[in-house]
Design a protein around this motif. Structure first.
Motif, mmCIF file in Angstrom:
data_model
loop_
_atom_site.group_PDB
_atom_site.id
_atom_site.type_symbol
_atom_site.label_atom_id
_atom_site.label_comp_id
_atom_site.label_asym_id
_atom_site.label_seq_id
_atom_site.Cartn_x
_atom_site.Cartn_y
_atom_site.Cartn_z
ATOM 1 N N UNK A 311 0.851 -1.340 -0.077
ATOM 2 C CA UNK A 311 0.387 0.239 -0.146
ATOM 3 C C UNK A 311 0.696 1.900 -0.097
ATOM 4 N N UNK A 312 0.601 2.526 -0.188
ATOM 5 C CA UNK A 312 0.849 3.505 0.300
ATOM 6 C C UNK A 312 0.841 4.716 1.423
ATOM 7 N N UNK A 313 0.532 3.931 2.618
ATOM 8 C CA UNK A 313 0.121 4.566 3.933
ATOM 9 C C UNK A 313 1.123 4.083 4.170
ATOM 10 N N UNK A 314 2.532 4.782 3.962
ATOM 11 C CA UNK A 314 3.683 4.310 4.726
ATOM 12 C C UNK A 314 3.881 5.753 6.167
ATOM 13 N N UNK A 315 4.511 4.797 7.174
ATOM 14 C CA UNK A 315 4.824 5.564 8.014
ATOM 15 C C UNK A 315 6.178 6.810 8.132
ATOM 16 N N UNK A 316 7.277 6.093 7.492
ATOM 17 C CA UNK A 316 8.807 6.400 7.554
ATOM 18 C C UNK A 316 9.045 6.304 5.541
ATOM 19 N N UNK A 420 -6.347 1.085 -16.136
ATOM 20 C CA UNK A 420 -5.059 0.960 -15.796
ATOM 21 C C UNK A 420 -4.544 -0.479 -15.074
ATOM 22 N N UNK A 421 -3.282 -0.383 -15.524
ATOM 23 C CA UNK A 421 -2.660 -2.570 -14.809
ATOM 24 C C UNK A 421 -2.387 -1.252 -13.326
ATOM 25 N N UNK A 422 -2.048 0.664 -13.816
ATOM 26 C CA UNK A 422 -0.973 1.069 -12.449
ATOM 27 C C UNK A 422 -1.887 2.124 -12.366
ATOM 28 N N UNK A 423 -3.058 2.150 -11.159
ATOM 29 C CA UNK A 423 -3.867 3.081 -11.009
ATOM 30 C C UNK A 423 -3.155 4.240 -10.411
ATOM 31 N N UNK A 424 -4.125 5.025 -10.386
ATOM 32 C CA UNK A 424 -3.379 6.470 -10.412
ATOM 33 C C UNK A 424 -3.232 6.966 -8.459
ATOM 34 N N UNK A 425 -3.493 6.258 -8.085
ATOM 35 C CA UNK A 425 -3.116 6.199 -6.262
ATOM 36 C C UNK A 425 -1.418 5.832 -6.300
ATOM 37 N N UNK A 430 4.330 7.291 -6.358
ATOM 38 C CA UNK A 430 5.398 6.926 -7.116
ATOM 39 C C UNK A 430 5.792 8.455 -7.827
ATOM 40 N N UNK A 431 4.879 9.622 -7.807
ATOM 41 C CA UNK A 431 4.715 10.660 -8.276
ATOM 42 C C UNK A 431 5.215 11.384 -6.668
ATOM 43 N N UNK A 432 5.039 11.433 -5.692
ATOM 44 C CA UNK A 432 5.109 11.960 -4.155
ATOM 45 C C UNK A 432 7.155 11.654 -4.003
ATOM 46 N N UNK A 433 7.412 10.060 -4.107
ATOM 47 C CA UNK A 433 8.088 9.770 -3.607
ATOM 48 C C UNK A 433 9.445 10.544 -5.081
ATOM 49 N N UNK A 434 9.908 11.002 -6.283
ATOM 50 C CA UNK A 434 10.091 11.802 -7.150
ATOM 51 C C UNK A 434 10.149 13.164 -7.145
ATOM 52 N N UNK A 435 9.178 13.662 -6.677
ATOM 53 C CA UNK A 435 8.984 15.180 -5.973
ATOM 54 C C UNK A 435 10.207 15.037 -5.105
#
Length: 450
Positions: A311-316, A420-425, A430-435
């Motif tokens: 999932x995308x809800x990591x703490x750190x 989409x096989x890669x959904x918007x979430x 991914x965009x947040x990490x790269x940003x």
């Protein structure tokens, strides 16, 4: 009794199919029709079949022309069927002339003229194929072009590259455009693998002009911009898909499904590595500024299983990078560590550092091991405490997943809906990490010593 046999996919059964079956039946007293299985079609590279095996079998049955219907499941089955069933005549369409002459040793072979003007390929792709423009200068464009040739309803017709020195002659043979805007004039859809920082403006221009877009990940390195682009695509009625070939691999998709069934218990760790050694000319500032650094090039692929499994809800999250050029943020190696509520993950990416490029998903009951290069594998193992319980899984993979993503893109355009096989979430995460990487947030920079 004279027995006749014929084979086919019979996708989107049409008049041409029926006419061929009628003429095949007239060759004898008993007609056997072999319908190819989904897996066998995949093994032959026919990945854009629209109907399931069950639907195709039922369509043949309802014609009333087949006395017996069988499923073709493997190469060499034709000889087995002919010998086992006592077949007298094998027949197939004239577009296969000469291909089955080897069967003359076992029975008579008849090639029937096909009905002109109709085919499943035309029905799948429409009378006019989707004209695809290729935008980008990296060598990967060559692979995309090669795979596009296998996809019905799609034709790569033009290209634009800021620097085309890595493009092969087949790509250069397409219509060359002087600019990205000129490319959009020539096509219905565009495949983008330009510099990541340019994606946002180029996608916006394409969508504003009613063009569909398949963009190599990352679609954007700005989460807010990404949201705007998806909203614009919906507003314009255009398809905007993320090109991340691993997500379209059958082996990878089955891996995710197995993990969700709990086959290895609760997942507590995901470790993924994607590395290559591709030296970059640090003295060529213009080229370096357009180059895909390690985290932009490999980051989306390596992050995909982390976000899809945990999932995308990591703490750190913490990034450690070896940055060769601070001005362009060009890294030749980065490691990203995640901490979740009850799990961890580690991602390693590099274009100047080499490591074992495997994927390991660890659970409380076992683990999944995908050998290098895991992002384009056709094989993985589920391993347990007792090795006797280990399981191996094999799946056909054609074109490294590129062919599959092109088929998905064409279908989405034809059907007027996202597939989409890669959904918007996932794209947002991914965009947040790269940003954050681009801004230096949560990044430790290693000292580069020559």
């Amino acid at each position: 009794m004279k027995k006749v046999i014929t084979y086919g996919t019979f996708d989107l059964l049409h008049y041409g199919h029926i006419r061929l079956l009628e003429r095949a039946r007239a060759l004898g007293d008993w007609l056997v029709v072999g319908v190819t299985s989904d897996d066998y079609d995949l093994s032959r590279g026919k990945i854009n079949v629209r109907q399931s095996l069950a639907e195709r079998l039922e369509a043949v049955r309802r014609t009333g022309l087949a006395d017996e219907i069988i499923v073709e499941e493997y190469a060499g089955q034709k000889i087995d069927d002919i010998c086992r069933m006592g077949i007298d005549v094998f027949t197939v369409g004239s577009d296969w002339v000469g291909q089955f002459d080897y069967l003359k040793e076992y029975c008579e072979v008849v090639y029937l003229d096909r009905t002109e003007g109709v085919s499943s390929s035309q029905l799948r792709g429409g009378e006019k194929p989707l004209r695809l423009g290729l935008a980008g200068e990296v060598a990967f464009v060559n692979k995309v072009f090669r795979e596009s040739r296998y996809v019905n309803g799609l034709e790569a017709t033009a290209y634009w590259a800021a620097d085309g020195r890595e493009l092969e002659d087949d790509v250069r043979a397409l219509t060359e455009c002087a600019s990205f805007s000129d490319l959009l004039e020539q096509v219905d859809a565009v495949y983008l693998t330009t510099a990541p920082a340019e994606h946002g403006a180029q996608i916006r221009e394409a969508l504003e002009r009613g063009k569909h877009v398949l963009c190599e990940a990352p679609v954007s390195i700005d989460p807010a911009e990404l949201e705007d682009l998806f909203a614009l695509a919906a507003q314009k009625g255009c398809v905007l898909e993320t090109a991340l070939r691993t997500a379209y691999s059958m082996a990878y998709a089955r891996l995710l499904l197995l993990i969700k069934t709990g086959i290895i218990g609760r997942v507590v760790s995901v470790d993924a590595a994607c590395t290559t050694i591709r030296p970059v000319d640090r003295t060529d500032e213009k080229r370096l500024g357009r180059a895909w650094n390690s985290i932009y090039d490999w980051g989306p692929t390596a992050l995909l299983p982390v976000f899809q499994i945990l999932g995308t809800d990591y703490k750190e999250r913490h990034i450690v990078s070896r940055i060769l050029d601070p001005a362009t943020r060009y890294d030749d190696f980065s490691r990203i560590d995640f901490v979740y509520e009850d799990a961890v993950a580690q991602v390693k990416v590099g274009k100047g550092v080499k490591s074992e490029c495997e994927l390991i998903v660890s659970g409380t009951g076992g683990y999944v091991y995908v050998p290098a290069p895991w992002w384009k594998t056709d094989y993985f193992e589920v391993r347990f405490e007792n090795p006797e319980n280990n399981k191996r899984f094999f799946y056909q993979l054609d074109g490294e997943g590129i062919r599959n993503e092109l088929v998905s893109f064409v279908r989405a355009v034809q059907d007027g809906r996202e597939d989409r096989h890669v959904d918007a979430r996932i794209s947002r995460a991914i965009a947040q990490v790269l940003s954050d990487y681009a801004a230096g947030r949560g990044v430790t920079e290693l000292t580069v010593t020559e």
